[in-house]
Structures are given as C-alpha cells and as structure tokens.
Write an enzyme that holds these catalytic residues in place. Structure first.
Site, short mmCIF file in Angstrom:
data_model
loop_
_atom_site.label_atom_id
_atom_site.label_comp_id
_atom_site.label_asym_id
_atom_site.label_seq_id
_atom_site.Cartn_x
_atom_site.Cartn_y
_atom_site.Cartn_z
N ASP A 287 7.79 2.63 -0.41
CA ASP A 287 6.27 1.43 -0.31
C ASP A 287 5.26 3.00 0.17
OD1 ASP A 287 4.11 0.11 -0.67
OD2 ASP A 287 4.67 -1.63 0.86
N GLU A 321 -4.05 0.74 0.85
CA GLU A 321 -3.43 -0.54 -0.26
C GLU A 321 -3.49 -1.51 1.01
OE1 GLU A 321 -0.72 -3.12 -2.25
OE2 GLU A 321 0.06 -1.71 0.06
N GLU A 322 -2.21 -0.69 2.08
CA GLU A 322 -1.69 -1.66 3.21
C GLU A 322 -2.14 -2.39 3.85
OE1 GLU A 322 1.23 -2.06 2.93
OE2 GLU A 322 2.40 -0.26 2.43
N ASP A 349 4.15 0.55 -7.36
CA ASP A 349 4.18 0.11 -6.07
C ASP A 349 5.25 -0.95 -5.83
OD1 ASP A 349 3.79 -0.58 -3.76
OD2 ASP A 349 1.85 -1.40 -3.93
N HIS A 429 8.02 -1.63 4.41
CA HIS A 429 7.83 -2.24 5.47
C HIS A 429 8.56 -1.95 6.99
CE1 HIS A 429 3.51 -4.48 3.84
NE2 HIS A 429 3.95 -3.48 2.60
ZN LIG Z 1 2.91 -0.56 -2.05
#
Ligand SMILES: [Zn+2]
Length: 464
Positions: A287, A321-322, A349, A429
C-alpha cells in the site's frame, strides 16, 4: 459461441471497433500485442527491483514528511529511467502530521505493554499522558445505549471481529467523535486486520465539527481481545496512554507524472496511477508501492516491447491518498481543462494479489449527459479475449480508486484493478507492510495484466 464471433458481436454491440481494419484483424493484432507484453513482463525483473529500491532506499513516506520529498525525487528518476517522457512534478499542499513517541500500558488488573499505533491526524494526550478506566464496546449502537456517566472521562475501546475493511473503517474514521460525544477521554480501536502477530494497523481518523477532539489509537487484535476478556469478567481495566503526535501547518508536496506520448491522438489520455505516499510505518510495499510500480510497469512494458500507443499513456504517482487525497484533488484541478480528453483513469491500490479483472466507474460530468454504462461496459469487455487467458477476465461496473475519484466524479471514466485481497488486510497500514511479502511472480503477472489493459484502452476505437 466461438471466440472470434463472440468478439465481433461484442465489438458491434459496443458501437466501437478496434483501430483500423476489420474486427478480426484488430482482434488478431491486439492478441499479438498482448503476447508481446506478456513475454516482456515474464522476462523482466524491472518491477520487482524497482519496488525493492522504493521500499528500502526511500522507505515509509507519509506525505508532508521529508521522506515523501525523497520519494518524489526517487520517482522522477524512476520514471525517467523507465523511458517515460515529460517527467515532472505537480505541486499540491498536504497536511503534515507527525507521530513521535507513543506508548500505552494496561495497569489493572495486571500490567501489560500494549502494541499501539496512533491514528493519523490524532490529537496528542496531555503531556505525561492520561490514565483512565476502559469501557469495551462492540458497536456504535452498544456505545449509544450506555449512560453518559458510565463513559465520561474513560477510554472507549471499540472491539469487533474483522468482517471486512468496509464495516470497520467507519469506526477508525468516526470512532473518536462517537466516543467524545459520550464524554470519553480517549478512543482505542481493535486494529482492522484479518491476521495478527501483535501488529497494530494505523490509518486516518477524523473529528466532527463541534465535538471535543480526543486522542485516538489502534491496538493489536491480541491486545483488544485481552481487554474484551477482562471486560467480560467484570474486571476493572485501567490504561495509561501517552501520545506526543502533532499536526503542523500544511506543506508543499507533489504528484509525479510521466508519459508515453500518443503517436496518433496525443491529446487523448489513458491515465494509470497509484499513490506514492504511505503510512509512516513499514515500507508501504503493498500500500501502495506495488500500485505505483504496476502503473510504471504498464508503460515500461509497452515501451520495451517497442509498441507506440495511439493515445498518450500517462503514469501518475499521487500524493496524500492516506490522509487527505489532496493529490487526487490537485490533479483534477490542475488538469480540469483537459479532463474531457481523458479516455480512462486506471488505479491500482489494493496490493499485489493476482488481478482478476477490472471495474469500470462512470459518472456524468457537471451538466453533462448521463453515461451509457451498458455500452461502455460492452466496450471494456471487448478486451476480455486478451485478459481472460491471464486470469483477469472479470470486467464489471464498480469502484475505481480514491486518487482518481475526484477526476472520475468530474466525468473521467475510472477503471479499478480488481486484485485478490485475501492477504492484503494482513499487512495493510502496519509495520508488516514490507517488501518481503511481495511475490515476484505475481508482480510480473499483474504487470502484464495492467499493461495489456492499458494498451488495449489506448488503442480502442471508441470511448467509454
Ligand atoms: Zn492505498
């Protein structure tokens, strides 16, 4: 129905023929091109070694951090080295949140060090931390049913089994304000993870207007289950939590863009992207390092195979993006005048699980006509004969991606890559999202699939 006949029928249904010549010729040419791209992908280690460099030489890269700036420099070089043209960065302003030191311990009924990660955007605890009793709940409804006096001044722990990312992410995003409305002093969340080796999983959180902002963190699945067991035994659970995170003023960052310029219709753009930013732990391998690499590989393989796309293939590594999506919004704003020339915006993604197909997302541009979804899906499905042999023949309507979404909502057809996510939520994450989890053979297969799809759309006669 025989393959070629089915394809001719699909082509005429779609109201669009592949470029020039009879449908059989076009289909045969596409098949030959797909074979070239697949062969190129299978003999190249370029994607795998490039991803290793991103993971190891840049590392975790939350946007707004100095590491993200290094990632931008890395990306400019990687795109140039891959043979792209017009390589440049496009500035956007992004939030800047720093984690710094954080720790938590269960003090009662017995001492346990907790495995914890603050949620992105969280406020800190008071200096020296806070000590409070814990209330364990399994849902928003369960919390709402409690008396305020039983929650006030306490730490709310949301603890529920993993049933998928969608049902749980609402607690990561809205949980702090749900808890603060009842007077809680802090919020803890069981990590959103399908497997755990005591690894917490972070992600962005949010505070509702007019509700006190309270510190918010995720704890490992093991830690959350332990506190659930203590709660079920009616034990007093006391926790000390200290977080020194801080939100600083917005800073400049950048999307990174490079192109294979179209040979026939350069003003028509097939965008393919992922997001360059990652969380500040692990290496952002799945990610979304993989997504950037697959986007880059799709163009690199076309270039290496000696193919010249009729339309421009534009690779975009998005920022932020996060924790903000300012990269996706910035792209839409900076390219607004040329959005009508965007034929499609691909995004990948969701890790490196084998791609099983693609999802097409269509919205009317402001004041424009409603898209003909059935016609567009039929057009996408004309690529089925070259994607099915690669295992990626599931072509349906669906969501595309967060980064391309602002452009997609403005009318650009979005195309999401439908990866197998069986193992994605194990590392997503977390500190475990590192390069060693990326399967080299799957990366090659995914690169071939994306290259074939991007090439197919760049050459399609007709538009979604
Ligand atoms: Zn992502």
């Amino acid at each position: 129905m025989a393959g070629p006949l089915k394809m001719i029928l699909a082509l005429s249904l779609a109201g669009g023929l592949l470029q020039a010549g009879a449908p059989e010729e076009a289909a045969a040419r596409l098949k030959a091109d797909a074979a070239l791209l697949t062969a190129e992908a299978s003999r190249s280690d370029h994607g795998y070694t490039t991803l290793a460099s991103l993971c190891d030489d840049v590392g975790p890269r939350l946007s707004g951090s100095p590491a993200y700036d290094r990632a931008v420099d890395w990306a400019l070089k990687a795109m140039t080295d891959a043979g792209l043209r017009n390589v440049h960065k496009e500035m956007v302003m992004v939030p800047r949140w720093e984690r710094r030191a954080e720790a938590a311990q269960v003090l009662l009924p017995a001492r346990h060090e907790l495995s914890l990660l603050g949620l992105g955007g969280s406020v800190p605890t008071p200096p020296g931390g806070l000590t409070a009793d814990v209330v364990v709940v399994g849902s928003a409804e369960e919390l709402a049913a409690m008396k305020d006096e039983d929650v006030k001044g306490r730490i709310v722990l949301f603890e529920m089994p993993f049933t998928g990312y969608g049902p749980m992410v609402r607690y990561r995003f809205s949980g702090p304000s749900m808890a603060a409305r009842k007077g809680a002093a802090a919020m803890l969340l069981r990590s959103i993870a399908s497997l755990s080796f005591d690894t917490p999983h972070t992600g962005v959180t949010h505070y509702d207007e007019g509700v006190p902002k309270i510190p918010a963190a995720c704890v490992s699945v093991e830690n959350a289950q332990m506190m659930r067991r203590m709660w079920a035994r009616h034990e007093r659970i006391q926790v000390h939590l200290e977080m020194n995170c801080e939100t600083l003023p917005d800073v400049p960052a950048a999307n990174v863009v490079g192109e294979l310029v179209g040979s026939g219709s350069p003003g028509e753009v097939v965008l393919v992207g992922g997001h360059l930013d990652s969380w500040d732990v692990g290496q952002g391998a799945q990610d979304d390092g993989v997504g950037c690499i697959l986007a880059l590989e799709s163009a690199y393989l076309i270039h290496r195979a000696g193919l010249k796309p009729r339309r421009t293939v534009r690779v975009v590594f998005f920022a932020n993006e996060e924790n903000g999506n300012r990269g996706g919004e910035g792209y839409r704003d900076q390219h607004r005048a040329e959005l009508p020339g965007h034929v499609a915006a691909f995004e990948t993604d969701s890790g490196n699980g084998l791609a099983q197909g693609f999802t097409l997302e269509l919205h009317a541009p402001a004041g424009g006509p409603e898209p003909d979804k059935a016609r567009s899906l039929a057009l996408l499905r004309t690529l089925g004969p070259v994607l099915e042999p690669l295992g990626a023949g599931r072509l349906d309507l669906g969501h595309s991606g967060v980064d391309v979404e602002p452009s997609v909502l403005a009318g650009v057809p979005g195309v999401g890559v439908r990866h197998d996510v069986t193992h994605y939520w194990e590392v997503h994450h977390s500190r475990a999202d590192t390069f060693d989890k990326v399967n080299a053979a799957d990366l090659k297969r995914n690169a071939a699939i994306l290259a074939v799809a991007v090439w197919g759309v760049a050459e399609l006669d007709g538009r979604f």
